[in-house]
Design an enzyme around this catalytic site. Sequence first.
Site, PDB file in Angstrom:
ATOM      1  N   HIS A 163      24.927 -16.706  28.729  1.00 40.48           N
ATOM      2  CA  HIS A 163      24.093 -15.659  29.054  1.00 40.48           C
ATOM      3  C   HIS A 163      23.756 -14.761  27.606  1.00 40.48           C
ATOM      4  CE1 HIS A 163      22.417 -12.206  31.254  1.00 40.48           C
ATOM      5  NE2 HIS A 163      22.464 -13.121  32.393  1.00 40.48           N
TER       6      HIS A 163
ATOM      7  N   ASP B 108      24.865 -18.611  38.304  1.00 41.74           N
ATOM      8  CA  ASP B 108      24.368 -19.818  38.962  1.00 41.74           C
ATOM      9  C   ASP B 108      25.198 -21.035  39.063  1.00 41.74           C
ATOM     10  OD1 ASP B 108      21.696 -18.922  39.136  1.00 41.74           O
ATOM     11  OD2 ASP B 108      21.458 -19.099  36.924  1.00 41.74           O
TER      12      ASP B 108
END
Length: 382
Positions: free
Chosen positions: A262, A319
Amino acid sequence: MGDELQIHKGLDGVYIAESTICKVDGAVGRLYYRGYSIGEIAENSTYEEVAYLLIHGRLPKAAELEEFSKRLKAERDLPAEVVRIIQQSAGKSDPMDILRTAVSYLSISDNEVKDQSYESNIRKSIRLISKISSIVAATGRIADGGVYVKPDSALSHSENFVYMLKGRKPTKEEIKPVEMMFMLQAEHSTNASTFAALVAGSTLADLYSAVTSGIAALKGPLHGGADEEALRMMYAIGDPSNTEQYINEALAGKKKIMGFGHRVYKAYDPRAKIIKEYLLTLQNSSSEEVRRLTEIALRGEKLMIDKLGASHGIWPNVDFFAGPVYISAGIKIDLFTPMFAASRIAGWCAHVLEYWEDNKLIRPLELYKGQIDLKYVPIDKR
Ligand code: CMC
């Protein structure tokens, strides 16, 4: 390049505005919506309340929530033209393309599209939150050979989503994961899709244009599309015993493992922790397929954390565990990213409305490295 000039590739580390909507504390893996930690939200709230909180800036009183929910319910049905677009394309086109087109089309049927007053933009936000869910559910249902099911105003937002998707009363087991994912994905500061919405909004284009830009940006596998790619990887791995070899080979080939890493989190994404915890509660009740996917996910998680967690700051993101959870609720893979949009719409609207309070056109620079003053050569002399 001169000393004073610095290029921020991918706008990494650039602040574009002040905001009171969302704090992502990437160093320690914490997330807050309007000051409330995501753990508090996931445990106690509902999607309707989260949408109110994001858009209005505070938790609603009971009567305010009731009124907000009533307004959401009143906006659920879709214009006939939008249903036709879905009927013509569901099962043949990517549901994200259908969603982008349908939302763009919604603006044509909204006669207050150009009204930029705050009240009108709140009405449009409510309309979009409601109708995007209906579009996504209808797309899934029609792709499966079903007919458009009109919304049921006796149901909550998530219940109605599952009802419109399945064409029957949803079970508790189907509603819980949808409600959870809707709350967890509702907002995440200036991520790529929210930024795209802000860029369009900053030109003073209308809310539909901003949201359509957000949907376009969400589609890519580096952003919202990662949930589908992560599950595709788990299917490609097939058997849990293949996990280590698959991931080691992918990493050796410099491939990214979807659902990890991320820009902001350099610690475990708190949303992924909540989703993983939920997935583990399903172990005894879920199908063989979900148990197998869970086992692959857990092995993949361990390997990736051992290899890249603390050393490279690459941890599971929202996710990674989403796929097995959606499969447990009977939701098909190509609906994951559209459902992300159906949730994130609340964050997009909150951000665009906040940005408009003190709007400034977003217009970054690029450092030109090409030539100048070239002599124009006629086409027959080149
Ligand atoms: N697997 C393997 N290596 C990775 C991964 C990954 N998932 N993510 C980053 N890296 C490596 C990358 O290869 C690079 O290595 P090197 O420096 O040797 O070239 C380094 O880490 C930095 O990666 P980056 O892509 O330049 O960094 P970024 O800040 O732009 O990355 C990211 C953010 C999300 C694009 C990236 O982590 C990624 O592509 N992850 C996979 C896609 C994904 O899961 N996206 C969903 C993000 S969370 C939900 C959302 O916001 O939509």
